[in-house]
Design a protein around this motif. Sequence first.
Motif, short mmCIF file in Angstrom:
data_model
loop_
_atom_site.label_atom_id
_atom_site.label_comp_id
_atom_site.label_asym_id
_atom_site.label_seq_id
_atom_site.Cartn_x
_atom_site.Cartn_y
_atom_site.Cartn_z
N ASP A 1 187.67 61.89 67.73
CA ASP A 1 187.52 62.19 66.31
C ASP A 1 187.78 60.95 65.44
O ASP A 1 188.04 61.06 64.26
CB ASP A 1 188.45 63.34 65.90
N LYS A 2 187.74 59.76 66.07
CA LYS A 2 187.94 58.54 65.27
C LYS A 2 186.82 57.53 65.52
O LYS A 2 186.22 57.53 66.59
CB LYS A 2 189.30 57.93 65.56
N ALA A 3 186.58 56.70 64.53
CA ALA A 3 185.49 55.73 64.67
C ALA A 3 185.77 54.50 63.84
O ALA A 3 186.52 54.55 62.86
CB ALA A 3 184.18 56.36 64.23
N VAL A 4 185.20 53.38 64.26
CA VAL A 4 185.20 52.17 63.45
C VAL A 4 183.75 51.79 63.22
O VAL A 4 182.99 51.62 64.17
CB VAL A 4 185.94 51.00 64.15
N ILE B 1 180.39 38.22 55.34
CA ILE B 1 181.72 38.81 55.42
C ILE B 1 181.62 40.12 56.20
O ILE B 1 180.72 40.91 55.97
CB ILE B 1 182.26 39.09 54.00
N SER B 2 182.55 40.30 57.14
CA SER B 2 182.52 41.56 57.88
C SER B 2 183.44 42.57 57.21
O SER B 2 184.56 42.25 56.84
CB SER B 2 182.93 41.34 59.33
N ALA B 3 182.92 43.76 57.00
CA ALA B 3 183.70 44.85 56.43
C ALA B 3 183.63 46.04 57.38
O ALA B 3 182.54 46.53 57.67
CB ALA B 3 183.14 45.23 55.06
N ALA B 4 184.78 46.43 57.88
CA ALA B 4 184.81 47.55 58.82
C ALA B 4 185.48 48.75 58.16
O ALA B 4 186.43 48.60 57.41
CB ALA B 4 185.55 47.15 60.09
N TYR B 5 184.95 49.92 58.44
CA TYR B 5 185.54 51.15 57.91
C TYR B 5 186.13 51.95 59.05
O TYR B 5 185.44 52.26 60.02
CB TYR B 5 184.48 51.99 57.20
N LYS B 6 187.42 52.24 58.92
CA LYS B 6 188.04 53.10 59.92
C LYS B 6 187.86 54.54 59.45
O LYS B 6 188.20 54.86 58.31
CB LYS B 6 189.52 52.79 60.05
N MET B 7 187.32 55.37 60.31
CA MET B 7 187.02 56.74 59.89
C MET B 7 187.60 57.77 60.86
O MET B 7 187.85 57.47 62.01
CB MET B 7 185.50 56.93 59.80
N TYR B 8 187.79 58.97 60.34
CA TYR B 8 188.18 60.07 61.21
C TYR B 8 187.41 61.32 60.82
O TYR B 8 186.91 61.42 59.70
CB TYR B 8 189.70 60.31 61.15
#
Lengths: 215, 340
Positions: A133-136, A148-155
Amino acid sequence: MDRNNKILGLQVLLVCACLFVHGGLAWANDPQSTMQATVENVMEILTEPALAGDDHWQERREMVSEEVAGRFDFAEMAKRALAQTWNERSSVEQEKFVTLFKEILKDTYVERLKTYSDGSYKVVFDKVLIRGDKAVVNSLVTQQGREISAAYKMYQKDNQWFVYDVVIEGVSLVSNYRSQFISVIQKEGYEELVHRLEEKIAESKSSANASKEIS
Amino acid sequence: MISFGTFCKRGLLAAVIVVMPLVSSLHAADGDLEALFDDEFTEKDAIVVYDPLEPVNRIFFVFNDRLYFWVLKPVGKVYTAVFADEALRGCVSAAFHNVLAPVRVVNNLLQGKFKQTGTELARFAINTVLGAGGLGDPAAESFGLDKADEDLGQTLGFYGVGEGIYICWPLLGPSTARDTVGMAGDYFLNPLQYIFAAEPGTNAGLTALKIENAATLHGKDYEGLVADAFDPYISLRDIYYQHRRSLVASAGSAGSQDMGTEPGSGAVAYQEQCPSQYSNATFRNLAGARKYKQCLEKTGAQASVNRTQKQGRAMYLVVLDEQSALGQQVAMVTERHGQK
């Protein structure tokens, strides 16, 4: 003129809403598409010619805020920013903190997005990692050769994906707030932290009003 | 005994290497998603930072802050008026990046990244010839050769050298004991200081140009950081650590691509933050393994670090002692998660 703009604004909103609902339905279980839809909607609002210029910034700001608030779980971010001290707070304090932190994040995050209005930015979603249930979800933002790298941590919650942290160039937004909050709490106490949050909100409110008066 | 002028010159040069990548966050670390993945959805502590010099560091932080707002920014207004085109200033930045290729080549080599070493050499050749001395980046645009940024601080981190204390240098900005050693070493790989060895004035002028150029391109980032922060000193320190750690972590994972990914290599990513994962893990460097061990021990578990070899390379295996007070801890954590 003004009326025309309002009608256009409404149309934009409707289009965005449609896109959003469509995106939501079609890819409810895919964090990357979900995030991509949100970012595209935000970029569309920001670069919409009918809403260009500082006169319409308040209007755009509201629309962007709404878009962002639908995808970002500010309450979860607040909780994570307080880390272990979260449990030491009463439920009343927790509630108040979430409200304040939400306000701050909305203000600062949306304000930062203003620079994206000139249309010179390109966003590409390049990588995604999902486990349970988690993702990047990773994206690359390019502007004039700068990347520029932008990562979103999601659940995942109720079959929908929500952002609980943004990591830009390896720097986590929530971690950064956490370091500062813990330092303030250790040196000056929790009350002082709340006081500073309130101050910051008042500050950005007054500067927003000031820019309104100028325009 | 070096003269004050030489000291300043060296200082400014070192700034080029250390401060600018930070302020500009120019070069994307290959976003290793593994490093960002939270296996447990718990609230972590603030990142561990050793800052015994904080009172002194704060003074230098204020000094640098004033330097930006009182000197670099006003000068930048004139500079921007002369070089109005942002793309032009981008070219200046690219040219400086190009000339520092030896730093990246040597550090890629030192970390055993032969493919990236070749890439950097090819980039230097292509951009110098086709990109008119590095003013453009045809290597990336037409040849698909992306930057492989490495410096000595990262190389030392790659081999497990710990960061040591946090130091906020005047002029040079945020650093650590390790990265300070690194930037001193990289200084000798900077071709500019040999090319203009006889003309210290030119050298210092070029350095000032580079700093000013970067300030006009990335000053807004710094201003945003200060405006948003509750404690700008802590915020900048945190950003520095997070950014450097992500670079070192991605250095570890880039190496693992050459070696073939083996199970457990994902654990490299956890080396800096205490993972709330109660299991054995393999690390590429000793510092990471030790940190992980310490973290486990903080929760009441017992662990030991064992050195092993994998494909001719030293690996550090953190082994958990199942008999220790871990049982209770695990039960507690699972319970907390169950409530979610």
